[in-house]
Motif scaffolding. Structure first.
Motif, PDB file in Angstrom:
ATOM      1  N   HIS A 224     -17.994  50.848  55.586  1.00 44.99           N
ATOM      2  CA  HIS A 224     -17.317  49.618  55.167  1.00 44.99           C
ATOM      3  C   HIS A 224     -15.898  49.951  54.709  1.00 44.99           C
ATOM      4  O   HIS A 224     -15.698  50.612  53.686  1.00 44.99           O
ATOM      5  N   ALA A 225     -14.911  49.486  55.479  1.00 44.60           N
ATOM      6  CA  ALA A 225     -13.517  49.878  55.249  1.00 44.60           C
ATOM      7  C   ALA A 225     -13.041  49.567  53.839  1.00 44.60           C
ATOM      8  O   ALA A 225     -12.154  50.250  53.321  1.00 44.60           O
ATOM      9  N   SER A 226     -13.595  48.559  53.200  1.00 43.70           N
ATOM     10  CA  SER A 226     -13.105  48.179  51.874  1.00 43.70           C
ATOM     11  C   SER A 226     -13.669  49.057  50.765  1.00 43.70           C
ATOM     12  O   SER A 226     -13.002  49.278  49.750  1.00 43.70           O
ATOM     13  N   TYR A 227     -14.894  49.534  50.939  1.00 46.89           N
ATOM     14  CA  TYR A 227     -15.606  50.150  49.808  1.00 46.89           C
ATOM     15  C   TYR A 227     -16.135  51.558  50.077  1.00 46.89           C
ATOM     16  O   TYR A 227     -16.865  52.114  49.260  1.00 46.89           O
ATOM     17  N   SER A 228     -15.786  52.139  51.219  1.00 48.51           N
ATOM     18  CA  SER A 228     -16.391  53.417  51.609  1.00 48.51           C
ATOM     19  C   SER A 228     -16.135  54.529  50.599  1.00 48.51           C
ATOM     20  O   SER A 228     -16.979  55.412  50.417  1.00 48.51           O
ATOM     21  N   GLY A 256     -17.881  40.635  55.374  1.00 52.50           N
ATOM     22  CA  GLY A 256     -16.484  40.355  55.029  1.00 52.50           C
ATOM     23  C   GLY A 256     -15.482  40.908  56.026  1.00 52.50           C
ATOM     24  O   GLY A 256     -14.279  40.694  55.865  1.00 52.50           O
ATOM     25  N   LEU A 257     -15.942  41.628  57.057  1.00 52.05           N
ATOM     26  CA  LEU A 257     -15.038  42.246  58.039  1.00 52.05           C
ATOM     27  C   LEU A 257     -15.474  41.828  59.441  1.00 52.05           C
ATOM     28  O   LEU A 257     -16.177  42.555  60.145  1.00 52.05           O
ATOM     29  N   SER A 259     -14.375  41.782  62.346  1.00 46.94           N
ATOM     30  CA  SER A 259     -14.115  42.551  63.564  1.00 46.94           C
ATOM     31  C   SER A 259     -14.807  43.914  63.570  1.00 46.94           C
ATOM     32  O   SER A 259     -14.601  44.711  64.477  1.00 46.94           O
ATOM     33  N   TYR A 260     -15.635  44.178  62.579  1.00 41.58           N
ATOM     34  CA  TYR A 260     -16.300  45.489  62.497  1.00 41.58           C
ATOM     35  C   TYR A 260     -17.789  45.362  62.786  1.00 41.58           C
ATOM     36  O   TYR A 260     -18.497  44.620  62.117  1.00 41.58           O
TER      37      TYR A 260
ATOM     38  N   ILE B 130      -8.465  43.723  47.569  1.00 42.36           N
ATOM     39  CA  ILE B 130      -9.551  44.424  48.264  1.00 42.36           C
ATOM     40  C   ILE B 130      -9.124  44.586  49.719  1.00 42.36           C
ATOM     41  O   ILE B 130      -8.513  43.683  50.296  1.00 42.36           O
ATOM     42  N   ALA B 131      -9.403  45.736  50.303  1.00 44.42           N
ATOM     43  CA  ALA B 131      -8.964  45.996  51.680  1.00 44.42           C
ATOM     44  C   ALA B 131      -9.571  44.981  52.642  1.00 44.42           C
ATOM     45  O   ALA B 131     -10.740  44.626  52.527  1.00 44.42           O
ATOM     46  N   ASN B 132      -8.764  44.540  53.607  1.00 48.10           N
ATOM     47  CA  ASN B 132      -9.262  43.584  54.596  1.00 48.10           C
ATOM     48  C   ASN B 132      -9.611  44.238  55.933  1.00 48.10           C
ATOM     49  O   ASN B 132     -10.172  43.593  56.817  1.00 48.10           O
ATOM     50  N   GLY B 133      -9.223  45.497  56.109  1.00 50.50           N
ATOM     51  CA  GLY B 133      -9.596  46.221  57.333  1.00 50.50           C
ATOM     52  C   GLY B 133      -8.939  45.707  58.600  1.00 50.50           C
ATOM     53  O   GLY B 133      -9.337  46.104  59.696  1.00 50.50           O
ATOM     54  N   LEU B 134      -7.937  44.831  58.495  1.00 53.29           N
ATOM     55  CA  LEU B 134      -7.320  44.258  59.689  1.00 53.29           C
ATOM     56  C   LEU B 134      -6.367  45.260  60.356  1.00 53.29           C
ATOM     57  O   LEU B 134      -5.663  46.008  59.680  1.00 53.29           O
ATOM     58  N   GLN B 135      -6.348  45.233  61.696  1.00 58.73           N
ATOM     59  CA  GLN B 135      -5.381  46.031  62.433  1.00 58.73           C
ATOM     60  C   GLN B 135      -3.978  45.544  62.089  1.00 58.73           C
ATOM     61  O   GLN B 135      -3.774  44.364  61.838  1.00 58.73           O
ATOM     62  N   ALA B 198      -8.873  51.278  48.695  1.00 54.99           N
ATOM     63  CA  ALA B 198      -8.457  51.121  50.093  1.00 54.99           C
ATOM     64  C   ALA B 198      -7.430  49.995  50.208  1.00 54.99           C
ATOM     65  O   ALA B 198      -6.455  50.101  50.971  1.00 54.99           O
ATOM     66  N   HIS B 236      -9.601  55.090  55.158  1.00 57.12           N
ATOM     67  CA  HIS B 236      -9.921  53.751  55.645  1.00 57.12           C
ATOM     68  C   HIS B 236      -8.808  52.753  55.332  1.00 57.12           C
ATOM     69  O   HIS B 236      -8.515  51.874  56.141  1.00 57.12           O
ATOM     70  N   VAL B 279     -12.334  52.800  61.435  1.00 53.44           N
ATOM     71  CA  VAL B 279     -11.283  51.777  61.357  1.00 53.44           C
ATOM     72  C   VAL B 279     -10.316  51.821  62.528  1.00 53.44           C
ATOM     73  O   VAL B 279      -9.630  50.837  62.804  1.00 53.44           O
TER      74      VAL B 279
END
Lengths: 339, 339
Positions: A224-228, A256-257, A259-260, B130-135, B198, B236, B279
């Motif tokens: 999880h990109a936000s919490y890893s 919450g992601l 596209s993952y 909080i990270a959104n993980g978006l490209q 992140a 990440h 990611v």
């Protein structure tokens, strides 16, 4: 950290889901759950006695636990009025809400005057050390997930319950607000300062009897990109002997992601093992815990059998089947000769 | 965050190593380094003009940067006296010391009266998301290490310098106190709350021109039990296109962890790639940076050649050889047809 037993505050819960903290306390610590306090328009019911503050005090309650999520992020005047009564009657108040009890002046003033505690379990109260990475006696099991909110806390609590029923030494170690409210102590890991994350988990899981198992509540996911980062600190601070893989099979994407995609259980197994071996080369993945709530019984059982065959590990839904087989696998770790 | 240029405060540095922050600023941002301020018994010298506070103000200095570590964790009265003079003369003060400027009442009072800033770069001042993980557009390169303190910051700064000399778009992104003091801004990642780690790095490395490279300062190591969570959040949140592996070949064990061996560069490569691909599936390891300071020239060159053969990647010591070949490898990433 929290004085037990509890009066569970359900407030004006919109629906049962809004009171899931109270449900968790009642399910996992019935011995702490003396009664419930409900306002008008409360749509949740734990099946406990409805008690006034005074009745709760008479029954030995020490803490009013806010077991309900507040709507719109506001702690209403009606709630505050109940909390003030509780403080006046000599109770502590514990809450995991985003809005903090300590930010409400009238509560702070009353708590000081009465010598009572306002416990916001989201906020760490300990100066945790930097992790030292030292080996320590006692066994530890950590639930790791393909995603957030796939049943890691439930799995660890179910394993602890099973072990206690069997007379085995075990302690659930809470790392999130709900777990802390349920058990009365723990580390709110997501609110700890980065440098001290792993150290906070070492602090939470100290040396213990050689045959004692800590069942550590997992957080986040390595994927999880936000919490890893939180998850990896938990793996290295917790220094587990056993990992349980947790998964929810009907989820479309990481929470919450959008596209993952979720990783496979095999990917999670390999990555978690590689990282956990940094601190404990003997660590093993001992079981798989699947949250099959969204599946019918036969579909669920077929899926579990498929996972069991694929991963060559016990695969269970602890809600449907109990956690006995996950515990059996831990005990086999203790007896290397039997393998 | 910091107003430039700087007067570098060397205080009564016991030796040159005690003034390594000042050395970093002077080496990497000579254009910010207008002069130095030394007390009696100072055993460090940046080779800059020794300026009084008044002379520094005349030369356009905006911030007094504490470029020296204090002994015994105490900010001495002698230091405070200089800091007070600096505030009176209209300078800001920036420090990465554990003991905070903001905890010294006389400095707080003077800063408020003069409308100047006391900047403790160890403490985050932004509410990170909080990270959104978006490209996002733009390229990012991250240095990852087999251990802490193996040359990750140096590598990224040397690559940035090389890219600027070649007229390429690039920005060093500081994630630690020394890097922040050198460049004037950044994220003190080790002091960020776990849930926002992140996200703080996404904030630090926003969308940019398609041909712009962020060179992100690494922190910790995936293999360091105390700090690995910080490293994974950086991977990440930074969502790198390129990873540089950093290593110090003469180290016996992980820094501060006597019972932990360092991983091999191959182990680091495989683990970092697996996690970075979560990611950005296109991420590649593009080079190896070795800190050969403890080796003689011929031994160093032989070791670098061995690593280059073993990993089939450019392997350089940027201190001995510059970072040109590491940058070349980034540019090849941009031209897939040439591979």
């Amino acid at each position: 950290m929290l004085n037990t037993p509890y009066l569970l505050f359900l407030g004006d819960a919109a629906d049962p889901l809004a009171a899931k903290v109270a449900q968790g306390v009642k399910d996992w610590r019935p011995e702490y759950s003396i009664g419930q306090y409900r306002l008008e328009n409360c749509n949740a019911d734990m099946g406990l006695d409805d008690l006034s503050i005074e009745q709760a005090v008479e029954r030995g309650v020490k803490t009013l636990v806010v077991g309900v999520a507040n709507r719109g992020g506001v702690i209403s005047d009606q709630w505050i009025s109940v909390f003030e009564q509780a403080l006046d009657a000599g109770l502590d108040i514990a809450s995991g809400l985003h809005n903090l009890l300590r930010d409400i002046p009238s509560l702070v003033e009353k708590a000081e005057r009465q010598g009572r505690q306002l416990i916001d379990v989201r906020i760490p109260t300990v100066d945790y050390p930097i992790a030292n990475g030292l080996q320590r006696q006692g066994k530890r099991c950590l639930a790791v997930g393909t995603d957030c909110s796939v049943g890691k806390m439930y799995t660890a609590l179910a394993m602890e319950k099973n072990m206690r029923e069997r007379g085995l030494k075990s302690t659930f170690r809470a790392t999130g607000q709900t777990g802390i409210l349920i058990t009365g102590n723990g580390v709110p890991l997501d609110a700890v300062i980065a440098d001290f994350m792993a150290g906070s988990i070492e602090h939470l899981t100290p040396p213990n009897d050689a045959d004692h198992w800590d069942l550590i509540e997992g957080q986040g996911s390595l994927y999880h990109a936000s919490y890893s980062g939180v998850t990896l600190a938990l793996i290295h601070g917790g220094m587990p002997d056993a990992l349980i893989l947790c998964h929810e099979p009907t989820r479309d994407h990481m929470r919450g992601l959008p596209s993952y995609a979720l990783p496979s259980l095999e990917e999670l197994r390999d990555t978690a093992l590689t990282l956990a071996k940094v601190v404990n080369p003997a660590v093993q993945v001992t079981g798989v815990s699947i949250n099959t709530a969204a599946m019918g019984e036969s579909e669920a059982l077929a899926y579990l059998q498929e996972m069991e065959n694929r991963l060559e590990l016990p695969a269970v839904d602890p809600f449907r089947q109990g956690a006995g087989r996950l515990v059996d696998a831990l005990l086999e770790l203790d007896e290397p000769s039997s393998k």
